[in-house]
Scaffold this motif. Sequence first.
Motif, PDB file in Angstrom:
ATOM      1  N   THR A 263       0.801  -1.235   0.000  1.00  0.00           N
ATOM      2  CA  THR A 263       0.000   0.000   0.000  1.00  0.00           C
ATOM      3  C   THR A 263       0.828   1.277   0.000  1.00  0.00           C
ATOM      4  O   THR A 263       0.255   2.354  -0.099  1.00  0.00           O
ATOM      5  N   LEU A 264       2.140   1.176   0.149  1.00  0.00           N
ATOM      6  CA  LEU A 264       2.960   2.379   0.276  1.00  0.00           C
ATOM      7  C   LEU A 264       4.033   2.468  -0.804  1.00  0.00           C
ATOM      8  O   LEU A 264       4.751   1.496  -1.077  1.00  0.00           O
TER       9      LEU A 264
ATOM     10  N   ASP B 113       0.995   7.394  -0.130  1.00  0.00           N
ATOM     11  CA  ASP B 113      -0.049   6.364  -0.148  1.00  0.00           C
ATOM     12  C   ASP B 113      -0.545   6.094  -1.578  1.00  0.00           C
ATOM     13  O   ASP B 113      -1.695   5.696  -1.777  1.00  0.00           O
TER      14      ASP B 113
ATOM     15  N   THR C  95      -2.436   2.934  -2.418  1.00  0.00           N
ATOM     16  CA  THR C  95      -3.770   2.938  -1.796  1.00  0.00           C
ATOM     17  C   THR C  95      -4.734   3.788  -2.622  1.00  0.00           C
ATOM     18  O   THR C  95      -5.854   3.365  -2.925  1.00  0.00           O
TER      19      THR C  95
ATOM     20  N   THR D 232      -4.371   8.079   6.073  1.00  0.00           N
ATOM     21  CA  THR D 232      -3.895   6.841   5.439  1.00  0.00           C
ATOM     22  C   THR D 232      -2.567   6.353   5.983  1.00  0.00           C
ATOM     23  O   THR D 232      -2.170   5.220   5.688  1.00  0.00           O
ATOM     24  N   MET D 233      -1.848   7.190   6.719  1.00  0.00           N
ATOM     25  CA  MET D 233      -0.518   6.782   7.195  1.00  0.00           C
ATOM     26  C   MET D 233      -0.275   7.297   8.612  1.00  0.00           C
ATOM     27  O   MET D 233      -0.691   8.403   8.958  1.00  0.00           O
TER      28      MET D 233
ATOM     29  N   ASP E 124      -0.140  -4.199   9.389  1.00  0.00           N
ATOM     30  CA  ASP E 124       0.317  -3.072   8.561  1.00  0.00           C
ATOM     31  C   ASP E 124       1.786  -3.255   8.179  1.00  0.00           C
ATOM     32  O   ASP E 124       2.683  -3.140   9.010  1.00  0.00           O
TER      33      ASP E 124
ATOM     34  N   ASP F 155       0.462   1.968   6.961  1.00  0.00           N
ATOM     35  CA  ASP F 155      -0.917   2.339   6.605  1.00  0.00           C
ATOM     36  C   ASP F 155      -1.909   2.032   7.740  1.00  0.00           C
ATOM     37  O   ASP F 155      -3.112   1.912   7.500  1.00  0.00           O
TER      38      ASP F 155
END
Length: 356
Positions: free
Chosen positions: A102-103, A177, A180, A270-271, A291, A342
Amino acid sequence: MTVAAAKKSGNGKPSSKHNIEAVRQAFYERIAKHDMTPLWKVMSSIISKEPVSRCVPVIWHYDDVKSLVMESGGLISTEEAKRRVLILENPALRGESRATNTLFAGIQMILPGEIAPAHRHAAAAIRFVLDGEGAYTAVEGEKAFMSPGDFVITANWAPHDHGNTSKKPMLWLDVLDVPTVNFFETSFTENFDEPTQETTRKDGDSLAFYGSGVLPDGTAAMNHTPVINYTYARTRPIVARMLQSGDIDRRHGARVRYANPVTGGPVLPTMSAWLAMLPKGFRGEPYRSTDGTVFACAEGRGTTNVDGKVLEWGPRDVFVVPSWKPYFHTAAEQSVLFSISDRPAQQALGIWREAK
Ligand SMILES: [Fe+2]
């Protein structure tokens, strides 16, 4: 033969295993023409018993990274590149521009005199400064001059530009992000006509106004922090003080979470990020969470054992612990680790878990 016919043949059971398999296969091929597929063939892979990360543990050593990033400085200017960044790609996800599922992570360099022009995007970004002194990021009207260990926030859709008025190259870790945002197919970007934005606030204003136990009267809660730069000069002494007072988590060391000072929540929806000081000789207890996490070493030397793989880190190295992989840290000397994941996005969806 249809499935019903196969079942009714003989004693009412399928005439043979071979026959029913052939009939099923024919059925799968027929429904494929209608863009359909049987759940029972994929159930265990799409609804797994436990998280199965596509990522692998990986470390980028700064010595390698810096020389390659410096080399890129001779190949393309920041003006032409817009952002001169070398992406840190997880080896299991090559070609996908991501360090975890996701990152996005990358190393950005800006040379003396360069400007990375103003733009904004739906993806939120953070910078964790690795090397250099005195380049700036201008965000939402504040020009923040950066030093190693500083943690700079660029929230969703916040206009931002970078410039280096110092005499040395400046390098930092970018984490966004992007995967995402792209998963939700919600990416927007806008470039501005002027390369730099007007700044109305002084360097450090947002940290002073919002990060000091007081708030400008009438401050409304937002889903991201109003602080632009959580300076290392402010945050490091806090984890050092925790260490001295014995406030040391057995898994994470003396650790703080960077918080939105208005709500106490994460810095971004988101983070979320943390800074931890590990005492010399620290051997953490094992930990895992859903995560996947990007770490950067600010100081010291140590190892992180990720499910049996040992990552040896030193100053400015960046490494990844995938989702749900058990890990523990050791510190050969007093060390400081920055980390980001995340987690708030998972928590907002009610799917985050942790375990020993
Ligand atoms: Fe950007």
